[in-house]
Design a protein around this motif. Structure first.
Motif, PDB file in Angstrom:
ATOM      1  N   GLU A  89      -5.811  -6.703   2.603  1.00  0.00           N
ATOM      2  CA  GLU A  89      -6.592  -5.415   2.419  1.00  0.00           C
ATOM      3  C   GLU A  89      -7.530  -5.139   3.612  1.00  0.00           C
ATOM      4  O   GLU A  89      -7.578  -4.066   4.001  1.00  0.00           O
ATOM      5  CB  GLU A  89      -7.445  -5.604   1.014  1.00  0.00           C
ATOM      6  CG  GLU A  89      -8.432  -4.592   0.860  1.00  0.00           C
ATOM      7  CD  GLU A  89      -9.310  -4.835  -0.614  1.00  0.00           C
ATOM      8  OE1 GLU A  89     -10.503  -4.932  -0.616  1.00  0.00           O
ATOM      9  OE2 GLU A  89      -8.568  -5.339  -1.696  1.00  0.00           O
ATOM     10  N   PHE A 113       1.007  -1.203  -0.065  1.00  0.00           N
ATOM     11  CA  PHE A 113       0.008   0.032   0.116  1.00  0.00           C
ATOM     12  C   PHE A 113       0.865   1.103  -0.094  1.00  0.00           C
ATOM     13  O   PHE A 113       1.911   1.237   0.260  1.00  0.00           O
ATOM     14  CB  PHE A 113      -0.973   0.000   1.243  1.00  0.00           C
ATOM     15  CG  PHE A 113      -0.258   0.153   2.418  1.00  0.00           C
ATOM     16  CD1 PHE A 113      -0.116   1.203   3.233  1.00  0.00           C
ATOM     17  CD2 PHE A 113       0.108  -1.168   3.084  1.00  0.00           C
ATOM     18  CE1 PHE A 113       0.470   1.240   4.373  1.00  0.00           C
ATOM     19  CE2 PHE A 113       0.967  -1.249   4.262  1.00  0.00           C
ATOM     20  CZ  PHE A 113       1.138   0.048   5.060  1.00  0.00           C
ATOM     21  N   VAL A 165      -9.775   5.544   2.293  1.00  0.00           N
ATOM     22  CA  VAL A 165      -9.106   4.398   1.465  1.00  0.00           C
ATOM     23  C   VAL A 165      -9.476   4.559  -0.156  1.00  0.00           C
ATOM     24  O   VAL A 165     -10.533   4.594  -0.348  1.00  0.00           O
ATOM     25  CB  VAL A 165      -9.528   3.281   1.993  1.00  0.00           C
ATOM     26  CG1 VAL A 165      -8.658   1.996   1.484  1.00  0.00           C
ATOM     27  CG2 VAL A 165      -9.066   2.978   3.591  1.00  0.00           C
ATOM     28  N   HIS A 168     -12.304   3.379  -2.360  1.00  0.00           N
ATOM     29  CA  HIS A 168     -12.529   2.077  -2.025  1.00  0.00           C
ATOM     30  C   HIS A 168     -13.936   1.940  -1.495  1.00  0.00           C
ATOM     31  O   HIS A 168     -14.678   2.784  -0.730  1.00  0.00           O
ATOM     32  CB  HIS A 168     -11.654   1.443  -0.930  1.00  0.00           C
ATOM     33  CG  HIS A 168     -11.745  -0.102  -0.609  1.00  0.00           C
ATOM     34  ND1 HIS A 168     -12.664  -0.602  -0.034  1.00  0.00           N
ATOM     35  CD2 HIS A 168     -10.893  -1.162  -1.161  1.00  0.00           C
ATOM     36  CE1 HIS A 168     -12.384  -2.065   0.050  1.00  0.00           C
ATOM     37  NE2 HIS A 168     -11.453  -2.302  -0.721  1.00  0.00           N
ATOM     38  N   ARG A 227      -6.460   1.049  -9.609  1.00  0.00           N
ATOM     39  CA  ARG A 227      -6.789   0.145 -10.710  1.00  0.00           C
ATOM     40  C   ARG A 227      -5.885   0.069 -12.122  1.00  0.00           C
ATOM     41  O   ARG A 227      -5.742   1.288 -12.316  1.00  0.00           O
ATOM     42  CB  ARG A 227      -8.269   0.630 -10.988  1.00  0.00           C
ATOM     43  CG  ARG A 227      -8.959  -0.466 -11.775  1.00  0.00           C
ATOM     44  CD  ARG A 227     -10.532   0.098 -12.166  1.00  0.00           C
ATOM     45  NE  ARG A 227     -10.560   1.425 -12.579  1.00  0.00           N
ATOM     46  CZ  ARG A 227     -10.748   1.621 -14.002  1.00  0.00           C
ATOM     47  NH1 ARG A 227     -10.884   0.363 -14.834  1.00  0.00           N
ATOM     48  NH2 ARG A 227     -11.060   2.788 -14.358  1.00  0.00           N
ATOM     49  N   SER A 284      -2.869  -2.748  -6.362  1.00  0.00           N
ATOM     50  CA  SER A 284      -3.575  -3.641  -7.193  1.00  0.00           C
ATOM     51  C   SER A 284      -3.685  -4.998  -7.290  1.00  0.00           C
ATOM     52  O   SER A 284      -4.656  -5.669  -7.384  1.00  0.00           O
ATOM     53  CB  SER A 284      -3.378  -3.282  -8.631  1.00  0.00           C
ATOM     54  OG  SER A 284      -2.152  -3.525  -9.108  1.00  0.00           O
ATOM     55  N   TYR A 311      -3.641   4.106   0.120  1.00  0.00           N
ATOM     56  CA  TYR A 311      -3.871   3.560  -1.410  1.00  0.00           C
ATOM     57  C   TYR A 311      -3.481   2.105  -1.206  1.00  0.00           C
ATOM     58  O   TYR A 311      -2.258   1.725  -1.172  1.00  0.00           O
ATOM     59  CB  TYR A 311      -3.219   4.234  -2.552  1.00  0.00           C
ATOM     60  CG  TYR A 311      -3.707   5.839  -2.500  1.00  0.00           C
ATOM     61  CD1 TYR A 311      -4.533   6.285  -3.501  1.00  0.00           C
ATOM     62  CD2 TYR A 311      -3.015   6.728  -1.814  1.00  0.00           C
ATOM     63  CE1 TYR A 311      -4.946   7.624  -3.307  1.00  0.00           C
ATOM     64  CE2 TYR A 311      -3.442   8.105  -1.618  1.00  0.00           C
ATOM     65  CZ  TYR A 311      -4.402   8.521  -2.609  1.00  0.00           C
ATOM     66  OH  TYR A 311      -4.744   9.880  -2.733  1.00  0.00           O
ATOM     67  N   LEU A 312      -4.378   1.130  -1.766  1.00  0.00           N
ATOM     68  CA  LEU A 312      -4.245  -0.289  -1.656  1.00  0.00           C
ATOM     69  C   LEU A 312      -3.501  -0.384  -2.982  1.00  0.00           C
ATOM     70  O   LEU A 312      -3.941  -0.091  -4.059  1.00  0.00           O
ATOM     71  CB  LEU A 312      -5.521  -1.142  -1.609  1.00  0.00           C
ATOM     72  CG  LEU A 312      -6.182  -0.885  -0.122  1.00  0.00           C
ATOM     73  CD1 LEU A 312      -7.764  -1.306  -0.373  1.00  0.00           C
ATOM     74  CD2 LEU A 312      -5.384  -1.300   1.054  1.00  0.00           C
ATOM     75  N   LYS A 335      -8.110   2.300  -3.937  1.00  0.00           N
ATOM     76  CA  LYS A 335      -7.379   1.314  -4.350  1.00  0.00           C
ATOM     77  C   LYS A 335      -7.004   1.629  -5.806  1.00  0.00           C
ATOM     78  O   LYS A 335      -7.683   2.409  -6.641  1.00  0.00           O
ATOM     79  CB  LYS A 335      -8.327   0.240  -4.346  1.00  0.00           C
ATOM     80  CG  LYS A 335      -7.576  -1.130  -4.768  1.00  0.00           C
ATOM     81  CD  LYS A 335      -8.225  -2.386  -4.548  1.00  0.00           C
ATOM     82  CE  LYS A 335      -7.586  -3.686  -4.852  1.00  0.00           C
ATOM     83  NZ  LYS A 335      -8.492  -4.930  -4.721  1.00  0.00           N
ATOM     84  N   ALA A 354      -6.196   5.864  -9.032  1.00  0.00           N
ATOM     85  CA  ALA A 354      -6.691   5.599  -7.961  1.00  0.00           C
ATOM     86  C   ALA A 354      -8.291   5.828  -7.801  1.00  0.00           C
ATOM     87  O   ALA A 354      -8.736   6.668  -8.310  1.00  0.00           O
ATOM     88  CB  ALA A 354      -6.018   6.405  -7.017  1.00  0.00           C
TER      89      ALA A 354
END
Length: 317
Positions: A284, A186, A298, A315, A302, A277, A274-275, A300, A312
């Motif tokens: 997560e 992350f 949050v 989420h 892509r 991909s 930011y998680l 994520k 981004a």
């Protein structure tokens, strides 16, 4: 090429006898240019989750980094004097005419060796080949001294400062791969612009310049004569990196500290997470839990098919 203001900043900080006014002006200049966002990439583990939960950044020794040249300096231990000049200073009974002849020779060290051996009893015969070997030993010994001195200085610098690296890039595929364990980790976003001018974290934050190893000779010259010198040369060295790393668009927290003090965490203005991909469902869940504890949104990352880029997205939680 570095930004114009970064060049101006380095000129202010690289004064040989650094006045306080230069430091104040440099701090004001960099604060005006703080980016809106800086990111820290991490893989998922107990340490990174703790930094997320507590809104902190981890500072550690440069010797722990993946770049062996990190925070390295180059400098002239003799501060402008050549090897032959130093040898001649310790050679007694040499006439000025001979001295000038040695200095102007194509191989001054060999010429000095020939001169010294010419003063020996004429019955002692030493051939040119042997004299050349002696000159080579002297030159190699000096080169080893220079290398050892610079290596020791760099070892001290790399273990006397605590550093945390951040980047202006969230959309960099290599950064996600290198520092967030192949997109399975992350990134944390920070905004330092709202910090008070006296806040220590803001004072420690500097841009990196990708111009190669920093030559600290001018900054250290005063130390050789016992005079005042620029004692922030280690901080400046930590801000210089090879052009090979310029894709990172890096900023750094650089904390002068004792080598005996362990790495440390400092509070920082965390704004979002930011998680990656490719983050696993279990990781997560862990990251989202700590983000809730920190009170931040949050997102994520892509992947955009067939375009080698990412974006981004919020989420859904």
């Amino acid at each position: 090429m570095p930004k114009d203001w970064v060049e101006e900043l380095m000129q202010l900080m690289c004064a040989s006898n650094l006045p306080q006014e230069n430091i104040r002006t440099a701090q004001q200049l960099k604060r005006r240019n703080f980016p809106e966002s800086l990111y820290k990439f991490r893989e998922v583990n107990d340490y990174s989750l703790s930094n997320l939960r507590d809104s902190t950044l981890h500072l550690t020794f440069a010797s722990n980094f993946n770049d062996p040249y990190d925070s390295a300096v180059n400098f002239d231990p003799h501060f402008g004097k050549s090897h032959i000049e130093l040898l001649l200073e310790h050679t007694e009974g040499i006439y000025e005419e001979d001295r000038q002849s040695i200095l102007c020779a194509s191989d001054p060290i060999l010429e000095l060796v020939k001169h010294d051996y010419s003063q020996i009893d004429a019955a002692t015969q030493i051939g040119d080949e042997e004299l050349a070997k002696v000159a080579t030993v002297i030159k190699d010994s000096h080169a080893n001294f220079i290398a050892k001195t610079i290596t020791e200085m760099n070892r001290q610098i790399q273990n006397s400062y605590k550093i945390c690296s951040l980047t202006e890039r969230l959309d960099s595929l290599p950064l996600w791969a290198h520092y967030a364990k192949d997109h399975t980790g992350f990134a944390m976003r920070y905004d330092f612009r709202g910090l008070p001018p006296e806040n220590m974290v803001g004072l420690l934050l500097w841009p990196v310049i990708y111009s190669g190893v920093f030559n600290a000779s001018n900054l250290l010259r005063g130390a050789n004569s016992g005079k005042a010198f620029n004692n922030l040369f280690g901080v400046i060295a930590a801000l210089h990196k090879s052009p090979d790393w310029d894709y990172e668009e890096e900023w750094r927290l650089v904390l002068p500290d004792s080598k005996d003090e362990p790495p440390r965490n400092l509070f920082a203005p965390l704004k979002a997470v930011y998680l990656g991909s490719k983050i696993s469902e279990s990781n997560e869940t862990l990251v989202i839990r700590e983000a809730h504890a920190a009170g931040i949104p949050v997102f994520k990352m892509r992947l955009i098919p067939h375009e080698f880029r990412m974006e981004a997205v919020p989420h859904p939680l």
